[in-house]
Design a protein around this motif. Structure first.
Motif, short mmCIF file in Angstrom:
data_model
loop_
_atom_site.label_atom_id
_atom_site.label_comp_id
_atom_site.label_asym_id
_atom_site.label_seq_id
_atom_site.Cartn_x
_atom_site.Cartn_y
_atom_site.Cartn_z
N LEU A 13 7.32 9.74 -19.27
CA LEU A 13 8.59 10.31 -18.81
C LEU A 13 9.72 9.82 -19.71
O LEU A 13 9.68 8.71 -20.22
CB LEU A 13 8.89 9.87 -17.38
N SER A 14 10.76 10.65 -19.83
CA SER A 14 11.97 10.21 -20.54
C SER A 14 13.15 11.03 -20.04
O SER A 14 13.06 12.25 -19.89
CB SER A 14 11.80 10.39 -22.05
N TRP A 15 14.30 10.34 -19.79
CA TRP A 15 15.52 11.00 -19.32
C TRP A 15 16.36 11.45 -20.51
O TRP A 15 16.44 10.75 -21.52
CB TRP A 15 16.35 10.06 -18.47
N SER A 16 17.02 12.59 -20.35
CA SER A 16 18.01 12.99 -21.34
C SER A 16 19.22 12.06 -21.22
O SER A 16 19.48 11.50 -20.15
CB SER A 16 18.45 14.44 -21.11
N PRO A 17 19.97 11.85 -22.30
CA PRO A 17 21.12 10.93 -22.25
C PRO A 17 22.15 11.31 -21.19
O PRO A 17 22.79 10.43 -20.63
CB PRO A 17 21.70 11.03 -23.66
N ASP A 18 22.30 12.60 -20.89
CA ASP A 18 23.29 13.01 -19.88
C ASP A 18 22.72 13.01 -18.46
O ASP A 18 23.41 13.42 -17.52
CB ASP A 18 23.88 14.37 -20.23
N GLU A 19 21.48 12.58 -18.29
CA GLU A 19 20.81 12.42 -16.99
C GLU A 19 20.48 13.74 -16.30
O GLU A 19 19.99 13.72 -15.16
CB GLU A 19 21.63 11.56 -16.01
N SER A 20 20.74 14.87 -16.93
CA SER A 20 20.50 16.15 -16.25
C SER A 20 19.05 16.60 -16.34
O SER A 20 18.60 17.38 -15.50
CB SER A 20 21.42 17.23 -16.83
N LEU A 21 18.34 16.14 -17.36
CA LEU A 21 16.98 16.62 -17.63
C LEU A 21 16.00 15.46 -17.69
O LEU A 21 16.33 14.36 -18.15
CB LEU A 21 16.94 17.39 -18.95
N LEU A 22 14.79 15.75 -17.25
CA LEU A 22 13.69 14.80 -17.35
C LEU A 22 12.56 15.50 -18.10
O LEU A 22 12.20 16.63 -17.77
CB LEU A 22 13.21 14.40 -15.96
N VAL A 23 12.03 14.86 -19.14
CA VAL A 23 10.90 15.44 -19.86
C VAL A 23 9.66 14.61 -19.52
O VAL A 23 9.71 13.39 -19.39
CB VAL A 23 11.15 15.49 -21.38
N SER A 24 8.55 15.31 -19.36
CA SER A 24 7.29 14.65 -19.03
C SER A 24 6.20 15.11 -19.99
O SER A 24 6.24 16.22 -20.52
CB SER A 24 6.87 14.97 -17.58
#
Length: 330
Positions: A50-61
Motif C-alpha cells: 500500500l502507498s498513500w498519495s501525498p495529498d491523502e486523497s488516493l491509496l494505491v495497492s
C-alpha cells in the motif's frame, strides 16, 4: 481485522490509516480516533503493498493478481487499475514530492523484474528496462526525485524522466531491504548474508557491516540522517554515520526477547520504536540511554510499526489482526 495484516500505512498528515490483509481486503480508518472510514475489495489472492498519495486523497495497492489499483478514499471507488507486468505486484510507492495537484503525483510499481511509473490517474509514464532478477525493494530517494530499486547484484537509481538507469551500485549478493538517509548521502541495505551495506551516494563507496546472526530486514534512519537503526537479531544495533560507520563500534539496545520485526524513528524527534516476534514494542532514546523508556506487550507478533505524523502515537499491527495505537509522552 479478522485476518493477518500484510501492510499498514499512515497517510502524510495522519488523517487515515490503511491496512491490507492476506485475504486481499483493504480497510481505511480515521487516524485520529480509529473510526471506520471505508473498505476496498483489494486483490484476489491477497494484497501485498500500500502507498498513500501525498495529498491523502488516493491509496494505491499492489497484489497477487498482477495489478496495482488506485482507490479514491472520498468516493470509496476504484479510480484505475495498472498492469504490473508480472504475476505479483509486490511493491508500490507514491513519490512523496508530488504534493501538488493529482496530475503532478506519480507512483512506481515493481512486479517481478519490471518497474513501471504511473500518473495518479493510472496513465503509464514509462516502463524501465527489466532488472536481471526479481525486484526486492522499491523506494524514493529523499531529497531527490529519484527512484531506488534493489535486485540481486545491484542497487539501481532511476529518474522519472528517462528510461535508462542514472546510476548502479553493484554488489554480488541478495539485497532484501533499502533505506535512504534523508540528507541523501547514504543508501543502506539489509542483506541475505546477514550484513548491512552503506553506499555513499556521492562516490559510490560500499561499506559493509557484518556480524548479524540473522538476515537484516529492518532499517530505520533517524531524522538527522546521522544514525541508522538495524534489526537482524533480538538486539537493536545503531550505527553512527557522522563520519563513517566502518571500523566503529555500534550502539546496542537490549530488551527484546525475540527477533526484531520492525523499527521506526520519530519524524522529527530522537525516539526509536522497535518491535519483536513475541509482541513487545519498546521505545528508546538511544543517544541518551541504552535502557528502554517504555514497553507494551501485545501477546502476538508485531508485523508493522509506525509513528503517526504528530510523533505522539505508535501505530502497530499484530499477527492476530489487531491494529493498536499507543500514545507515548516523555
Amino acid at each position: 481485522m479478522d485476518d493477518y495484516p500484510i501492510a499498514v500505512t499512515c497517510s502524510r498528515r495522519g488523517t487515515f490509516v490503511a491496512a491490507a490483509t492476506s485475504s486481499g481486503r483493504i480497510v481505511v480508518l480515521d487516524g485520529r480516533n480509529g473510526d471506520f472510514v471505508v473498505s476496498f475489495r483489494g486483490h484476489a489472492n491477497g494484497t501485498l503493498a500500500l502507498s498513500w498519495s501525498p495529498d491523502e486523497s488516493l491509496l494505491v495497492s499492489g497484489g497477487q493478481d498482477g495489478w496495482a489499483r488506485i482507490w479514491d478514499v472520498a468516493t470509496g471507488k476504484q479510480v484505475a487499475e495498472c498492469e504490473g507486468g508480472a504475476a505479483w505486484v509486490e511493491h508500490v510507492a507514491f513519490d512523496p514530492r508530488g504534493a501538488g495537484t493529482s496530475s503532478a503525483q506519480v507512483f512506481a510499481t515493481a512486479a517481478g523484474r519490471i518497474v513501471r511509473l504511473w500518473t495518479a490517474d493510472g496513465q503509464l509514464v514509462r516502463s524501465y528496462a527489466p532488472h536481471p532478477s526479481t525486484v526486492s525493494a522499491c523506494v524514493w530517494q529523499a531529497g531527490a526525485q529519484a527512484l531506488v530499486t534493489a535486485a540481486y547484484g545491484a542497487l539501481t537509481i532511476w529518474s522519472p524522466s528517462r528510461d535508462r538507469p542514472v546510476r548502479r551500485f553493484r554488489w554480488k549478493g541478495s539485497i532484501l531491504s533499502v533505506a535512504c538517509s534523508r540528507d541523501g548521502r547514504y543508501i543502506a541495505t539489509g542483506d541475505q548474508d546477514c550484513t548491512v551495506h552503506f553506499w555513499r551516494v556521492k562516490n559510490g563507496d560500499d561499506l559493509q557491516m557484518a556480524g548479524y546472526p540473522a538476515k537484516v530486514l529492518q532499517l530505520a534512519w533517524d531524522p538527522s540522517s546521522r544514525y541508522l537503526a538495524t534489526g537482524g537479531s533480538d538486539v537493536v544495533t545503531i550505527w553512527d554515520c557522522k563520519r563513517s560507520p566502518e571500523g566503529t563500534k555500534p550502539r546496542t539496545c537490549e530488551g527484546h526477547d525475540d527477533l526484531i520485526t520492525a523499527l521506526a524513528y520519530q519524524h522529527r524527534g530522537d525516539l526509536l520504536a522497535s518491535s519483536d516476534a513475541s509482541g513487545a514494542v519498546i521505545v528508546w532514546a538511544p543517544v541518551r540511554s541504552s535502557n528502554p523508556l517504555a514497553r507494551q506487550d501485545y501477546g502476538s507478533e508485531v508485523v508493522s510499526l509506525a509513528w503517526d505524523p504528530t510523533d505522539a502515537t505508535i501505530i502497530t499491527a499484530t499477527a492476530n489482526g489487531l491494529l493498536g495505537a499507543q500514545t507515548y509522552t516523555s
